[in-house]
Design an enzyme around this catalytic site. Structure first.
Site, PDB file in Angstrom:
ATOM      1  N   HIS A 161      -1.539   2.078   3.465  1.00  0.00           N
ATOM      2  CA  HIS A 161      -0.502   1.821   2.445  1.00  0.00           C
ATOM      3  C   HIS A 161       0.836   2.470   2.825  1.00  0.00           C
ATOM      4  CE1 HIS A 161      -3.893   0.644  -0.210  1.00  0.00           C
ATOM      5  NE2 HIS A 161      -4.486   1.678   0.365  1.00  0.00           N
ATOM      6  N   SER A 282      26.611  -0.516  17.038  1.00  0.00           N
ATOM      7  CA  SER A 282      27.211  -1.326  15.992  1.00  0.00           C
ATOM      8  C   SER A 282      28.696  -1.486  16.315  1.00  0.00           C
ATOM      9  CB  SER A 282      27.031  -0.621  14.651  1.00  0.00           C
ATOM     10  OG  SER A 282      28.054  -0.997  13.756  1.00  0.00           O
ATOM     11  N   LYS A 288      25.589   4.320  15.289  1.00  0.00           N
ATOM     12  CA  LYS A 288      24.366   3.513  15.242  1.00  0.00           C
ATOM     13  C   LYS A 288      23.724   3.276  16.606  1.00  0.00           C
ATOM     14  CE  LYS A 288      22.591   1.764  12.241  1.00  0.00           C
ATOM     15  NZ  LYS A 288      22.885   0.546  11.464  1.00  0.00           N
ATOM     16  N   GLU A 295      13.352  -5.780  16.852  1.00  0.00           N
ATOM     17  CA  GLU A 295      13.770  -6.616  15.716  1.00  0.00           C
ATOM     18  C   GLU A 295      13.772  -8.092  16.096  1.00  0.00           C
ATOM     19  OE1 GLU A 295      16.880  -4.411  12.932  1.00  0.00           O
ATOM     20  OE2 GLU A 295      17.403  -4.213  15.028  1.00  0.00           O
TER      21      GLU A 295
END
Ligand code: ARG
Length: 468
Positions: A161, A282, A288, A295
């Site tokens: 979980h 970024s 970043k 991804e």
């Protein structure tokens, strides 16, 4: 009567020229030219067989082989002129062959049809793509084994979980990914057996009246055998669906792998450092470092499942035998193979450079009361019923939460407050090291067990990689 479509191979029966838009709409040459070399390979074998069976002369066979070799070279050099007038890869090559060698070129299509030809080309194409996918899969699996070996005793929290559950080793977690990919390998290898069957000779659907030798063509092309039913041979694409299903499972696994890498590289988890070479920055936020490769792979998994559904829907309800619908199989199939090769390659290149932040992993396991089950098991060994032990440990965890301490940081007298069965040997069970070391059965997370699992996986991978 003159043939108004004389520039085409098959149009003498038509009184009207093909509508200009329909010509483009029905053509597949823009994408199926990708199978040109398979088409040539199939035609060479077909010509050799026709000659061996007395259907072509040796001169005709040689002219065909030489002509096809030249066409292959023209394609490699980028000199071949593809034309939608010739609809698809098969007719383009045949037309060029006839340009080059004259009437012998027109004899190549004896005893075959584009229906068995295209089914053969796809199978030849998928055979080679499957081998490339398996090669990348092997690279990724061995990268995972190497990383798992380095981290056979690196402790981290295991989750259910997405909540800290029990301590495990990072090596054990990596080996879970290995196992998933290993089943993927087995599925692809199994699928290969059904890809590697030869449709040629089925002709349009009913077979051919020429005295052909299908076994010979199958042998020449390295197929395991000729297909058993001519209608089935030209119509079904279940082997392609199966390939895409196996691919969907690979991508589904990679998407889960990706999800964990993305979470773990966040500041909130901070379990791993992703290699700079596989991340990007970024355009606006200078701080970043984004895990783009995982991804993108996670995103691409959806598109492969989409291709699987497309192919299933393409095949569904088609009457026997060949229908033009089947021309729609190529683009999803080609994209599936490309995507699989690229994603596996990116992962195989990236995984060796993933850095585990051992201290952060260790602390996270400590913060989550990951050894609560070990304390309950300890009480059971001392004679308490498991449900009672569960209850007693729950109370101990509450004290830990209130005083912001791990179970191993509570004093003996505090622990004894929850059960008189607890004595000072309990601390050996409450440490993360003790917890993982205790799970030493087959499939467990104990460092020695993980090392043994890695060793046998390495052996199996070596022999599996030689199979195809
Ligand atoms: N371009 C077709 C395909 O990809 C080749 C087979 C066409 N056969 C036919 N009878 N129209 O399926």
């Amino acid at each position: 009567m003159t043939n108004i479509n004389a520039d085409k191979l098959s149009s003498a029966r038509f009184a009207q020229a093909t509508d200009a838009f329909v010509e483009v709409f029905t053509a597949s040459v823009d994408f199926d030219q990708r199978m040109a070399h398979q088409d040539i390979e199939g035609s060479v074998a077909h010509a050799k067989m026709l000659c061996a069976c007395g259907i072509l002369t040796e001169q005709e066979r040689e002219a065909i082989i030489v002509g096809l070799a030249q066409i292959g070279q023209e394609i490699i050099n980028g000199d071949f002129v593809w034309s939608v007038k010739q609809e698809d890869v098969h007719m383009n090559i045949e037309a060029r062959l006839t340009d080059l060698i004259g009437v012998a070129g027109k004899k190549l299509h004896t005893g075959r049809s584009r229906n068995d030809q295209v089914a053969t080309d796809i199978r030849l194409y998928l055979r080679s793509e499957t081998k490339q996918i398996l090669a990348q899969l092997t690279r990724l699996q061995s990268a995972i084994l190497n990383l798992a070996e380095q981290h056979a005793d690196t402790i981290m929290p295991g989750f259910t979980h997405l909540q800290v559950a029990q301590p495990i080793t990072f090596g054990h977690h990596l080996m879970a990914w290995f196992e998933m990919l290993n089943r993927d390998r087995e599925r692809l290898q199994d699928c290969y057996k059904r890809i590697n069957i030869m449709p040629l000779g089925a002709a349009a659907l009913a077979g051919t009246s020429y005295p052909i030798d299908r076994q010979m063509t199958a042998d020449l092309l390295g197929f395991s055998r000729p297909s058993a039913n001519s209608l089935d041979s030209v119509s079904d694409r279940d082997f392609a669906i199966e390939f895409t299903a196996a691919g969907s499972l690979i991508m589904m696994h990679l998407s889960r792998f990706s999800e964990e890498l993305i979470l773990w590289s966040s500041a909130q988890f901070d379990f791993i450092e992703m290699p700079d070479a596989f991340c990007t920055g970024s355009s606006i936020m200078p701080q970043k470092k984004n895990p783009d490769v995982p991804e993108l792979v996670r995103g691409k998994s959806g598109r492969i499942t989409g291709h699987l559904v497309s192919l299933l829907m393409l095949m569904k309800s088609q009457p026997l035998a060949y229908n033009k619908d089947n021309q729609e199989d190529k683009e999803p199939l080609f994209d599936t193979a490309d995507t699989l090769i690229n994603c596996l390659r990116a992962y195989a290149d990236m995984v060796p450079h993933i850095e585990a932040k051992k201290a952060a992993m260790y602390n996270a396991a400590k913060r989550g009361f990951a050894t609560a089950t070990d304390l309950a098991d300890y009480l059971v060994r001392k004679g308490m019923a498991f449900r009672d032990a569960h209850e007693a440990v729950g109370l101990a965890v509450r004290l830990g939460l209130e005083s912001q301490r791990d179970l191993s940081e509570l004093s003996l007298s505090e622990l004894q407050h929850f059960s008189a069965l607890i004595s000072d040997d309990v601390f050996a069970y409450l440490t993360l090291e003790g917890s993982v070391a205790a799970r030493k059965h087959i499939g467990g997370t104990a460092p020695d067990t993980v090392r043994a699992a890695i060793q046998s996986a390495r052996q199996n991978l070596l022999s599996a990689a030689n199979e195809l």
